[in-house]
Design an enzyme around this catalytic site. Structure first.
Site, mmCIF file in Angstrom:
data_model
loop_
_atom_site.group_PDB
_atom_site.id
_atom_site.type_symbol
_atom_site.label_atom_id
_atom_site.label_comp_id
_atom_site.label_asym_id
_atom_site.label_seq_id
_atom_site.Cartn_x
_atom_site.Cartn_y
_atom_site.Cartn_z
ATOM 1 C CG HIS A 44 -27.991 26.863 -8.306
ATOM 2 N ND1 HIS A 44 -27.150 25.879 -8.759
ATOM 3 C CD2 HIS A 44 -28.787 27.172 -9.361
ATOM 4 C CE1 HIS A 44 -27.411 25.605 -10.013
ATOM 5 N NE2 HIS A 44 -28.405 26.383 -10.404
ATOM 6 C CD GLU A 75 -23.356 27.104 -6.984
ATOM 7 O OE1 GLU A 75 -22.272 26.750 -6.490
ATOM 8 O OE2 GLU A 75 -24.385 26.396 -6.968
ATOM 9 C CG HIS A 196 -22.530 18.279 -6.628
ATOM 10 N ND1 HIS A 196 -23.067 17.046 -6.322
ATOM 11 C CD2 HIS A 196 -23.532 19.000 -7.160
ATOM 12 C CE1 HIS A 196 -24.336 17.023 -6.663
ATOM 13 N NE2 HIS A 196 -24.650 18.206 -7.167
#
Length: 246
Positions: A44, A75, A196
């Protein structure tokens, strides 16, 4: 098909960046993950490049090609700079997240109802390049029902509330929302990802409760757990070398 694990390498990149050289190597740990059964790797890159960098995306795209059947997932918030990197790297999947530029970590999903007109051309551009798109979403049935209108193929359920509740022993109170969200995704033809704060303690319960999860993306907990599992052993090895040198 069993749920696939994509290992998020941002924390490896964060440690690397703190010393100004390529140690630990993101590519090395990506290879370790893939050699040990991970189905893919995730990064990310954020605008400040504080952990994963744009160059990592290109390097990992090349590495994944050495492991047929594995995938790179990138991401990020779909700024023009981010999209240009993704289009150059051509990962199997791009997960779009609604992060602000200085955000510490992702903490909410897309409001698809409000951002539909923004998301549709972004998803179309990525799809045209052969990149599967996943949208980061809260376990909200109404939002998920709108996701196909963007052109996305998957949604990724934001699982922090479940993880926090699991640590407190009260996760049963929120699981129904995730089960309903998963069913809603499947009913409208979407693939289902999750991520997450999932970890070794809470992942199994989540996958048992929420059927049909295609992929989980795990990084922070995996790195912490690796330190816990290996730290004592490495300390003992250092002590042995020191004692042997007397």
């Amino acid at each position: 098909m069993p749920t696939q694990l994509s290992v998020n390498l941002n924390k490896i990149a964060l440690i690397r960046n703190s010393r100004g050289r390529d140690y630990p190597s993101v590519l090395h740990f990506a290879r370790l993950a893939l050699e040990n059964g991970a189905a893919g790797v995730t990064i990310h890159p954020r605008p400040d490049q504080r952990h994963a960098r744009n160059a990592d995306a290109l390097a990992l795209a090349a590495l994944v090609r050495d492991f047929p059947g594995t995938e790179l997932n990138i991401e990020g918030y779909p700024s023009r700079d981010f999209l240009d990197v993704v289009l150059q790297a051509r990962p199997a999947q791009c997960t779009l997240v609604p992060d602000e530029p200085g955000q510490l970590t992702s903490d909410h999903g897309w409001n698809i109802r409000e951002r539909l007109d923004f998301l549709k051309p972004v998803v179309a551009e990525l799809n045209a390049a052969g990149i599967r798109v996943s949208l980061f979403v809260d376990p909200d049935v109404e939002q998920i029902a709108l996701a196909p209108q963007t052109g996305a193929a998957r949604v990724e359920l934001y699982t922090e509330e479940y993880a926090v509740r699991h640590g407190e022993g009260s996760h049963a109170q929120v699981l129904d929302a995730y089960v309903a969200a998963g069913k809603a995704a499947h009913q409208v033809g979407l693939g289902l990802n999750a991520g997450h704060d999932l970890n070794l303690q809470n992942l199994g319960d989540f996958l048992q409760a929420v059927p049909g999860v295609d992929e989980v993306s795990i990084g922070h907990a995996l790195v912490v757990e690796s330190l816990e599992s290996g730290f004592a052993n490495v300390v003992r090895q250092y002590v042995a070398i020191c004692h042997a040198a007397r």
